[in-house]
Write an enzyme that holds these catalytic residues in place. Structure first.
Site, short mmCIF file in Angstrom:
data_model
loop_
_atom_site.label_atom_id
_atom_site.label_comp_id
_atom_site.label_asym_id
_atom_site.label_seq_id
_atom_site.Cartn_x
_atom_site.Cartn_y
_atom_site.Cartn_z
N TRP A 30 -28.86 19.29 -91.49
CA TRP A 30 -27.99 20.48 -91.44
C TRP A 30 -26.55 20.14 -91.80
O TRP A 30 -25.88 20.86 -92.52
CB TRP A 30 -28.10 21.19 -90.08
CG TRP A 30 -29.20 22.20 -90.12
CD1 TRP A 30 -30.46 22.06 -89.63
CD2 TRP A 30 -29.17 23.49 -90.75
NE1 TRP A 30 -31.21 23.18 -89.91
CE2 TRP A 30 -30.44 24.07 -90.59
CE3 TRP A 30 -28.18 24.21 -91.44
CZ2 TRP A 30 -30.75 25.35 -91.10
CZ3 TRP A 30 -28.49 25.48 -91.95
CH2 TRP A 30 -29.77 26.03 -91.77
N TRP A 49 -15.50 29.86 -89.87
CA TRP A 49 -16.85 30.45 -89.87
C TRP A 49 -16.77 31.91 -89.41
O TRP A 49 -15.90 32.27 -88.63
CB TRP A 49 -17.78 29.70 -88.90
CG TRP A 49 -18.00 28.25 -89.18
CD1 TRP A 49 -17.59 27.20 -88.41
CD2 TRP A 49 -18.70 27.67 -90.30
NE1 TRP A 49 -17.99 26.01 -88.96
CE2 TRP A 49 -18.66 26.26 -90.13
CE3 TRP A 49 -19.33 28.18 -91.43
CZ2 TRP A 49 -19.24 25.37 -91.04
CZ3 TRP A 49 -19.90 27.30 -92.33
CH2 TRP A 49 -19.85 25.93 -92.13
N TRP A 75 -34.87 8.15 -95.60
CA TRP A 75 -33.90 9.20 -95.22
C TRP A 75 -34.04 9.48 -93.72
O TRP A 75 -33.07 9.74 -93.02
CB TRP A 75 -34.14 10.51 -95.99
CG TRP A 75 -33.26 10.65 -97.20
CD1 TRP A 75 -33.64 10.53 -98.50
CD2 TRP A 75 -31.85 10.94 -97.21
NE1 TRP A 75 -32.56 10.73 -99.32
CE2 TRP A 75 -31.45 10.99 -98.55
CE3 TRP A 75 -30.88 11.17 -96.23
CZ2 TRP A 75 -30.12 11.26 -98.95
CZ3 TRP A 75 -29.57 11.44 -96.61
CH2 TRP A 75 -29.20 11.48 -97.94
P1 FAD Z 1 -42.35 14.45 -97.60
O1 FAD Z 1 -41.56 14.87 -98.79
O2 FAD Z 1 -43.77 14.18 -97.79
O3 FAD Z 1 -41.60 13.17 -97.02
C1 FAD Z 1 -42.25 12.18 -96.20
C2 FAD Z 1 -41.49 12.00 -94.91
O4 FAD Z 1 -40.17 11.54 -95.16
C3 FAD Z 1 -41.33 13.28 -94.11
O5 FAD Z 1 -42.47 13.55 -93.35
C4 FAD Z 1 -40.10 12.97 -93.26
O6 FAD Z 1 -40.44 12.22 -92.13
C5 FAD Z 1 -39.28 12.10 -94.20
N1 FAD Z 1 -38.27 12.90 -94.91
C6 FAD Z 1 -38.42 13.56 -96.07
N2 FAD Z 1 -37.26 14.14 -96.44
C7 FAD Z 1 -36.37 13.87 -95.47
C8 FAD Z 1 -35.00 14.19 -95.27
N3 FAD Z 1 -34.30 14.89 -96.17
N4 FAD Z 1 -34.40 13.76 -94.14
C9 FAD Z 1 -35.07 13.01 -93.23
N5 FAD Z 1 -36.37 12.67 -93.38
C10 FAD Z 1 -37.01 13.09 -94.47
N6 FAD Z 1 -37.24 16.70 -91.30
C11 FAD Z 1 -37.82 16.47 -90.10
O7 FAD Z 1 -38.70 15.62 -90.00
N7 FAD Z 1 -37.42 17.18 -88.99
C12 FAD Z 1 -36.45 18.13 -89.05
O8 FAD Z 1 -36.11 18.72 -88.02
C13 FAD Z 1 -35.86 18.41 -90.30
N8 FAD Z 1 -34.92 19.38 -90.44
C14 FAD Z 1 -34.37 19.64 -91.67
C15 FAD Z 1 -33.38 20.63 -91.80
C16 FAD Z 1 -32.82 20.90 -93.04
C17 FAD Z 1 -31.74 21.96 -93.16
C18 FAD Z 1 -33.23 20.17 -94.17
C19 FAD Z 1 -32.63 20.44 -95.51
C20 FAD Z 1 -34.19 19.18 -94.06
C21 FAD Z 1 -34.76 18.90 -92.82
N9 FAD Z 1 -35.75 17.89 -92.67
C22 FAD Z 1 -36.29 17.65 -91.44
C23 FAD Z 1 -36.08 16.99 -93.79
C24 FAD Z 1 -37.25 17.44 -94.68
O9 FAD Z 1 -37.08 18.77 -95.06
C25 FAD Z 1 -38.60 17.28 -93.98
O10 FAD Z 1 -38.73 15.99 -93.46
C26 FAD Z 1 -39.74 17.49 -94.98
O11 FAD Z 1 -39.66 18.79 -95.53
C27 FAD Z 1 -41.06 17.31 -94.28
O12 FAD Z 1 -42.12 17.59 -95.12
P2 FAD Z 1 -43.09 16.45 -95.63
O13 FAD Z 1 -43.59 15.66 -94.48
O14 FAD Z 1 -44.10 17.09 -96.51
O15 FAD Z 1 -42.09 15.54 -96.47
#
Ligand code: FAD
Length: 479
Positions: free
Chosen positions: A381, A305, A277
């Protein structure tokens, strides 16, 4: 070697190429003050950057080297340094935001004019955003086929060695403290060190802990903010390149054989799909350079909005009166991070119940997340708001009460971040206004005083969002 968003020594393609050249290598970081079209870093990112640079400096010094810090326009700093050293080449790993790309292309040209090589590599992604293509040759706009293609075709390259010696040439360098990256008065990051260990060592320690068991329950637990460690927490380390997605892929993929056929195998693939993702977000950003401020689906430019800064502030401060939303916003403020499920809930609340533009939420996250990422933040977003590629449909409005009861099943998450609700029985934890007077009194809660009334009724907010969306549909039908 010009370090940017790749703050590691291990498995770093640009650094490795620099050492392979056989010439002495200078390790450099530039705090870029002029970056046309680039976005200034948010406060939480600056905190992380300070810690990460400090960790990298220590690692470089441990190998005998010096980490040279300079501040200014990247092109000026590089050209000056090239002249000081009579350098023959500059190495870096690519970045993919429009501002970064334009700075880097100008630098490549300027170096060429000066007779110096500018050599770039991919140190940030599994594949370059222009590489994976549909059968028709276009970039992927839908995640599932993109993921299927990556899963079927991606092969991680063998790891690159970490240098065992780096030279110290006694060059003039700034000191990190003079860059004032850390917050002062107030120091809102005071709790961050309890949650994070920035730097390459911290990144690998976190990956090891994750692979030590928790990853096996990822499919079942990843939506549970009340379960400590239900996700990896690797995001800020990936954001700053302290670990690369290639390293994560290799480590997780190599386990798959040993857990084949079990639920742990399913969890490993689900986890890798999340890593992808992140890649998909970079594909979207690369092909849509204004992803952080322009609607991917242009219909949304006509979305009616609301303009209400007081409501926005209540959302930022975690004072909406919806416990799961408030818990998320407070977790973000105190730790610089928020669980993914809760990011989706608070995002839906902002863009639907409050009908405020997603860009306001993106901006707040940009300032407060330690993992604030130009691609993932913008793409996520837009996904939440319904304006993005392969987005959640706008009419899917998360109900913050049922989302709370379902995903914060034990109530531990809300109780942790909204301690004023701690004594409320589970039954009312996600909708305190439903609790009878004596129950509230027993729990020491006076709604409107110790905890806010909900700022908008769920049904009313939901209907207002759907009505706003209908105006887009009507407009489209009329064209
Ligand atoms: P894990 O669940 O352990 O996932 C492993 C890795 O996969 C993450 O570290 C991340 O690099 C990637 N990943 C996981 N989910 C997503 C996703 N939906 N989109 C893209 N990459 C993903 N992630 C960011 O890294 N930076 C941001 O600025 C960011 N902003 C977000 C804003 C919103 C509104 C939402 C809904 C999600 C956003 N995310 C963002 C995606 C996601 O929420 C975070 O990557 C995740 O919560 C990070 O926690 P983790 O490392 O424990 O994730």
């Amino acid at each position: 070697m010009w370090f940017r968003e790749d703050l590691r020594l291990g498995d770093n393609p640009a650094l490795n190429t620099a050492f392979e050249s056989g010439a002495p290598v200078i390790c450099l970081y530039i705090l870029e003050t002029v970056k046309d079209g680039s976005r200034p870093l948010g406060g939480a990112s600056k905190w992380w950057l300070h810690q990460s640079l400090s960790a990298l400096a220590e690692a470089i010094e441990a190998l005998g080297g010096q980490f040279v810090l300079r501040k200014g326009a990247a092109q000026d700093c590089l050209l000056n340094l090239v002249e000081e050293l009579n350098a023959t080449a500059v190495f870096w790993n690519r970045r993919y935001d429009a501002g970064g790309i334009s700075v880097d292309s100008a630098i490549k040209t300027a170096l060429k004019t000066a007779g110096v090589e500018g050599i770039s590599a991919n140190g940030r992604l599994l594949t370059e955003p222009w590489q994976v293509r549909t059968g028709a040759g276009a970039y992927y706009k839908v995640f599932t086929p993109y993921w299927k293609s990556v899963r079927a075709n991606y092969r991680a390259p063998p790891p690159l060695p970490k240098p065992d010696y780096i030279g110290d040439f006694g060059l003039p360098s700034d000191t990190l403290d003079t860059w004032n990256l850390l917050p002062q008065k107030p120091d809102w990051a005071v709790l961050f060190p309890q949650h994070w260990e920035p730097g390459e060592t911290g990144a690998h320690a976190r990956l090891e802990r994750w692979l030590d068991g928790a990853i096996d329950s990822y499919s079942d637990q990843r939506n549970r903010p009340d379960v400590e460690g239900s996700t990896s927490g690797l995001s800020p380390h990936l954001r700053w390149g302290e670990i690369s997605p290639v390293q994560v892929w290799r480590a997780v993929h190599s386990r798959i054989g040993s857990v084949a056929g079990s639920s742990a195998e399913d969890s490993a693939w689900t986890f890798l799909s999340e890593i992808v993702w992140r890649e998909f977000s970079y594909v979207l950003l690369y092909h849509n350079p204004r992803l952080a401020d322009v609607n991917y689906n242009i219909d949304f430019q006509h979305m009616p909005w609301r303009d209400n800064s007081a409501d926005y502030e209540r959302w930022c401060e975690g004072q909406t009166g919806y416990p799961i939303v408030d818990a998320g916003m407070r977790e973000l403020w105190h730790t610089g991070w928020m669980h993914n499920r809760v990011r989706m809930i608070v995002g839906s609340f902002l863009t639907k119940h409050l009908l405020l533009p997603w860009q306001m939420g993106e901006d707040w996250f940009w300032d407060t997340l330690v993992d604030a990422d130009p691609a993932s933040n913008a793409a996520s977003w837009q996904w939440v708001a319904g304006s993005g590629a392969d987005a959640a449909p706008y009419f899917r409005v998360f109900n913050p009460i049922t989302q709370g009861s379902k995903f914060d099943e034990t109530g531990a998450y809300v109780r942790r971040w909204c301690p004023e609700l701690e004594a409320l029985p589970d039954k009312y934890l996600h909708s305190p206004w439903d609790a009878p007077g004596p129950v509230l009194r027993n729990a020491g809660i006076a709604l409107g005083e110790t905890y806010p009334h909900p700022m908008v009724d769920h049904k009313t907010g939901r209907q207002r969002a759907l009505d706003a969306y209908d105006t887009l549909k009507e407009r489209r039908a009329a064209i």
